[in-house]
Write a protein that holds these residues in place. Structure first.
Motif, PDB file in Angstrom:
ATOM      1  N   GLU A   1       0.832  -1.202   0.000  1.00 24.34           N
ATOM      2  CA  GLU A   1       0.000   0.000   0.000  1.00 24.34           C
ATOM      3  C   GLU A   1       0.870   1.257   0.000  1.00 24.34           C
ATOM      4  O   GLU A   1       0.863   2.048   0.931  1.00 24.34           O
ATOM      5  N   VAL A   2       1.622   1.384  -1.067  1.00 22.26           N
ATOM      6  CA  VAL A   2       2.461   2.567  -1.278  1.00 22.26           C
ATOM      7  C   VAL A   2       1.826   3.400  -2.381  1.00 22.26           C
ATOM      8  O   VAL A   2       1.548   2.890  -3.465  1.00 22.26           O
ATOM      9  N   TYR A   3       1.616   4.668  -2.096  1.00 25.07           N
ATOM     10  CA  TYR A   3       1.002   5.577  -3.065  1.00 25.07           C
ATOM     11  C   TYR A   3       1.901   6.792  -3.211  1.00 25.07           C
ATOM     12  O   TYR A   3       2.137   7.520  -2.243  1.00 25.07           O
ATOM     13  N   ALA A   4       2.452   7.005  -4.410  1.00 26.76           N
ATOM     14  CA  ALA A   4       3.363   8.118  -4.655  1.00 26.76           C
ATOM     15  C   ALA A   4       2.906   8.884  -5.882  1.00 26.76           C
ATOM     16  O   ALA A   4       2.564   8.288  -6.916  1.00 26.76           O
ATOM     17  N   GLU A   5       2.896  10.207  -5.796  1.00 27.46           N
ATOM     18  CA  GLU A   5       2.493  11.017  -6.949  1.00 27.46           C
ATOM     19  C   GLU A   5       3.228  12.351  -6.943  1.00 27.46           C
ATOM     20  O   GLU A   5       3.752  12.813  -5.918  1.00 27.46           O
ATOM     21  N   ASP A   6       3.286  12.955  -8.120  1.00 26.80           N
ATOM     22  CA  ASP A   6       3.860  14.289  -8.304  1.00 26.80           C
ATOM     23  C   ASP A   6       5.310  14.325  -7.844  1.00 26.80           C
ATOM     24  O   ASP A   6       5.689  15.028  -6.900  1.00 26.80           O
ATOM     25  N   LEU A   7       6.132  13.549  -8.546  1.00 26.44           N
ATOM     26  CA  LEU A   7       7.551  13.442  -8.248  1.00 26.44           C
ATOM     27  C   LEU A   7       8.351  14.025  -9.405  1.00 26.44           C
ATOM     28  O   LEU A   7       7.986  13.856 -10.568  1.00 26.44           O
TER      29      LEU A   7
ATOM     30  N   ASN B   1       1.059  -3.973  -4.173  1.00 25.79           N
ATOM     31  CA  ASN B   1       0.129  -2.846  -4.119  1.00 25.79           C
ATOM     32  C   ASN B   1       0.884  -1.525  -4.011  1.00 25.79           C
ATOM     33  O   ASN B   1       0.794  -0.797  -3.026  1.00 25.79           O
ATOM     34  N   VAL B   2       1.624  -1.245  -5.073  1.00 27.94           N
ATOM     35  CA  VAL B   2       2.391   0.000  -5.182  1.00 27.94           C
ATOM     36  C   VAL B   2       1.865   0.774  -6.383  1.00 27.94           C
ATOM     37  O   VAL B   2       1.720   0.216  -7.477  1.00 27.94           O
ATOM     38  N   TYR B   3       1.596   2.044  -6.192  1.00 24.43           N
ATOM     39  CA  TYR B   3       1.062   2.894  -7.259  1.00 24.43           C
ATOM     40  C   TYR B   3       1.887   4.165  -7.307  1.00 24.43           C
ATOM     41  O   TYR B   3       1.963   4.919  -6.332  1.00 24.43           O
ATOM     42  N   VAL B   4       2.522   4.418  -8.450  1.00 19.31           N
ATOM     43  CA  VAL B   4       3.352   5.604  -8.653  1.00 19.31           C
ATOM     44  C   VAL B   4       2.809   6.347  -9.866  1.00 19.31           C
ATOM     45  O   VAL B   4       2.656   5.761 -10.945  1.00 19.31           O
ATOM     46  N   SER B   5       2.523   7.637  -9.696  1.00 18.31           N
ATOM     47  CA  SER B   5       1.874   8.399 -10.762  1.00 18.31           C
ATOM     48  C   SER B   5       2.438   9.808 -10.851  1.00 18.31           C
ATOM     49  O   SER B   5       2.896  10.383  -9.849  1.00 18.31           O
ATOM     50  N   ASN B   6       2.393  10.365 -12.048  1.00 17.58           N
ATOM     51  CA  ASN B   6       2.765  11.759 -12.293  1.00 17.58           C
ATOM     52  C   ASN B   6       4.219  12.021 -11.890  1.00 17.58           C
ATOM     53  O   ASN B   6       4.514  12.705 -10.911  1.00 17.58           O
TER      54      ASN B   6
END
Length: 468
Positions: free
Chosen positions: A304-310, A333-338
C-alpha cells in the motif's frame, strides 16, 4: 492511438469490485496525511540558553540539551512542552527526545553534530537487521534520537540540523569505522511524529529514519548532502505504517526516499511490514542512486504505497525496487503516478539480485514476492534507458503494469526485461514483449489502482463503461 474497448458484464462487475477494494484502501491509507498536525502550541516552553547552552559553534552543548529535556519531562502530562533553539550555532552530541515535546528551531538556528565519535553513543543493532547495517555488531546512535515516544514534533522556521558528516564519510572510505555510522534523526517504536519546516544537512549516514513507527508526517523539509557522499539517504521509513512524506526537496548521495522493512532472516523473523505509505510532491537529485526506491531490505514486507507528483533529475535511477534471493517478504500494491524525469540514466529499474546479506545464516530459498506494481503517467527527457526490469529466475515479478509512459531515450534497446510478467498501455518507446499485453479491459484487475486516481488512470471513456 487509444484502443476501442468494451466490457462484458463479468468484466464490469470485476471492475466494480476492484474499485470498492481500492476505495477502502484510499480511505484507510491516505487519511493519516490529513489527520496529522504539522505544528502544535505547547503550554510550556523553555529556551536552550536557560540551561547554559552557548551558540558559538565551538562549545559542546550536549549536557544543555539533555538537561533541558529532562526538565521538560515533568510537563509531559500537562499538555507537553517546547524546547526552543534560538539563533546561533549549537554544537552537540547525540541527545534523546521525550513524548509530548516540540523541538523548535529559529530560522537562524543551526544544530551541529559533534565531529568526535565519542559524543555519539553506541547502541545494540535493530532486531530486524541483526547487526549494524555496515559492520557486524553495534551502531552509533543518531544525533537526535527517541524510543517508545508519542506526540513528538521536530520543526522550525527553516532552521538547520547539520550532521557535519564529512568526517564520518572519510572514516567509511578509509575503513576506519568500528561501528555502523549514525543517522541524523532516528525515532523508534514511536507514534504521532511530525518532522517539518527544517533543513537537514550532511548526515553521517541515512538522514531521517523512522523505524517501527506509526503515524509519521515528514513535511516541507530540505535534505542536502554532497552527491558523492556515501549512503546519505534522505528519508527511510522502515517497518513503519501510516507514513506521509510531502513537499520536500532532497539532494543527496544515495536514495532520496527509500522504504524498508528489515534484512533477510532478521526482517522475516521480526515480521513488521511497512504499509500505508503516501509520498507526494517530492523533487530532487541523487548522484548514484534513485529518486524513489523500495528495498533492498524489505524482508518484513512493503505494501500500500502511493506516490504522486515526483520530479527527479540528474540521477542514476528514477523509480526502483531492489531485492534478492534470501530477502523473503513482499512488495505489493504499489502505485506511482505523475513523475517527471530529466537527465536520469534508468527511468524504471527493478533488480532481483541486489545487495549483500547480513551473515551466512540467511535462507537462499526465501524468495521475495513482487506483485501489483503500477507505474503511470511518467514523462522523461534525456533518459539513457527506459527500463531495466529484472526479476528472479523461478520467482517472476508479477502484475507489473505500466501506463501512459513517454520517455525520450538515447540507448537502444530501450528496455531490458527478464523474469517478469505484466501489462502495459500507451508506453513509448515500445516496451519489451513480456509486458506488452494490454491492461484494458482484461487485465485491469491485475494492476493496482487506488480510487483517488482511478478515473484518470482508465480514462474518461473507460470510466463511462461502468454500470450505473
Amino acid at each position: 492511438m487509444r484502443r476501442s474497448l468494451s466490457l462484458s458484464v463479468v468484466e464490469a462487475l470485476l471492475l466494480v469490485a476492484l474499485i470498492f477494494e481500492a476505495q477502502l484502501w484510499a480511505v484507510k491509507g491516505n487519511s493519516h496525511c490529513e489527520n496529522l498536525k504539522p505544528l502544535e502550541v505547547r503550554p510550556h516552553s523553555v529556551t536552550i540558553t536557560e540551561f547554559g547552552a552557548v551558540g558559538d559553534g565551538a562549545t559542546l552543548n550536549t549536557k544543555a540539551f539533555q538537561n533541558a529535556i529532562f526538565y521538560l519531562q515533568s510537563f509531559a502530562d500537562k499538555g507537553g512542552a517546547q524546547l526552543f533553539v534560538p539563533k546561533g550555532r549549537w554544537l552537540t552530541g547525540s541527545f534523546e527526545l521525550i513524548s509530548h515535546l516540540t523541538l523548535l528551531l529559529d530560522k537562524a538556528a543551526v544544530i551541529l553534530g559533534s565531529e568526535d565519535s565519542s559524543d555519539w553513543p553506541v547502541d545494540d543493532p535493530l532486531p530486524s537487521y541483526g547487526r549494524g547495517r555496515e559492520l557486524p555488531g553495534r551502531r552509533h546512535r543518531s544525533l537526535i534520537y527517541g524510543n517508545n515516544l508519542t506526540d513528538v514534533i521536530i520543526t522550525g522556521d527553516n532552521g538547520t540540523i547539520d550532521g557535519q558528516g564529512s568526517i564520518w564519510w572519510s572514516w567509511f572510505r578509509n575503513h576506519n569505522l568500528t561501528f555502523t555510522r549514525p543517522h541524523l534523526v532516528e525515532l523508534k517504536n514511536s507514534t504521532n511524529v511530525v518532522i517539518s519546516n527544517l533543513t537537514f544537512m550532511n548526515s553521517p549516514f541515512w538522514t531521517i529514519h523512522p523505524v517501527y513507527c506509526s503515524h509519521v508526517l515528514v513535511q516541507n523539509v530540505t535534505i542536502l548532502a554532497p552527491l558523492s557522499s556515501p549512503n546519505t539517504d534522505g528519508i527511510d521509513p522502515d517497518s513503519s505504517d501510516n507514513v506521509c512524506i510531502e513537499d520536500c526537496y532532497i539532494s543527496t548521495g544515495d536514495d532520496l526516499i527509500v522504504i524498508k522493512s528489515g534484512w533477510d532472516e532478521y526482517g522475516i523473523a521480526f515480521g513488521r511490514p511497512s504499509f500505508n505509505i503516501t509520498i507526494r510532491r517530492i523533487s530532487g537529485q541523487t548522484g548514484s542512486s534513485s529518486g524513489l526506491a523500495i528495498g533492498s531490505e524489505m524482508s518484513g514486507g512493503v505494501s500500500e504505497v502511493y506516490a504522486e507528483d515526483l520530479r527527479f533529475f540528474n540521477s542514476a535511477n528514477g523509480i526502483r525496487i531492489k531485492t534478492a534471493p534470501g530477502r523473503g517478504g513482499y512488495v505489493r500494491n504499489v502505485y506511482v503516478s505523475n513523475v517527471t524525469l530529466t537527465g536520469v540514466k534508468v527511468a524504471i529499474r527493478f533488480t532481483g539480485q541486489y545487495g549483500e546479506h547480513p551473515d551466512e545464516s540467511y535462507d537462499p530459498k526465501a524468495l521475495p514476492v513482487i506483485d501489483k506494481i503500477t507505474i503511470t503517467n511518467i514523462k522523461g527527457e534525456n533518459i539513457s534507458f527506459a527500463g531495466v526490469i529484472e526479476g528472479i529466475e523461478d520467482d517472476n515479478f508479477t502484475n507489473i503494469c505500466l501506463s501512459n509512459v513517454v520517455l525520450n531515450v538515447k540507448k537502444n534497446p530501450p528496455w531490458n526485461c527478464s523474469y517478469v510478467e505484466g501489462y502495459s498501455d500507451l508506453v513509448s518507446p515500445e516496451i519489451c514483449e513480456v509486458l506488452s499485453e494490454s491492461i484494458y479491459p482484461g487485465h485491469f484487475s491485475d494492476c493496482y489502482f487506488p480510487i483517488s486516481r482511478l478515473q484518470t488512470s482508465i480514462g474518461e471513456d473507460r470510466y463511462a463503461l461502468l454500470p450505473r
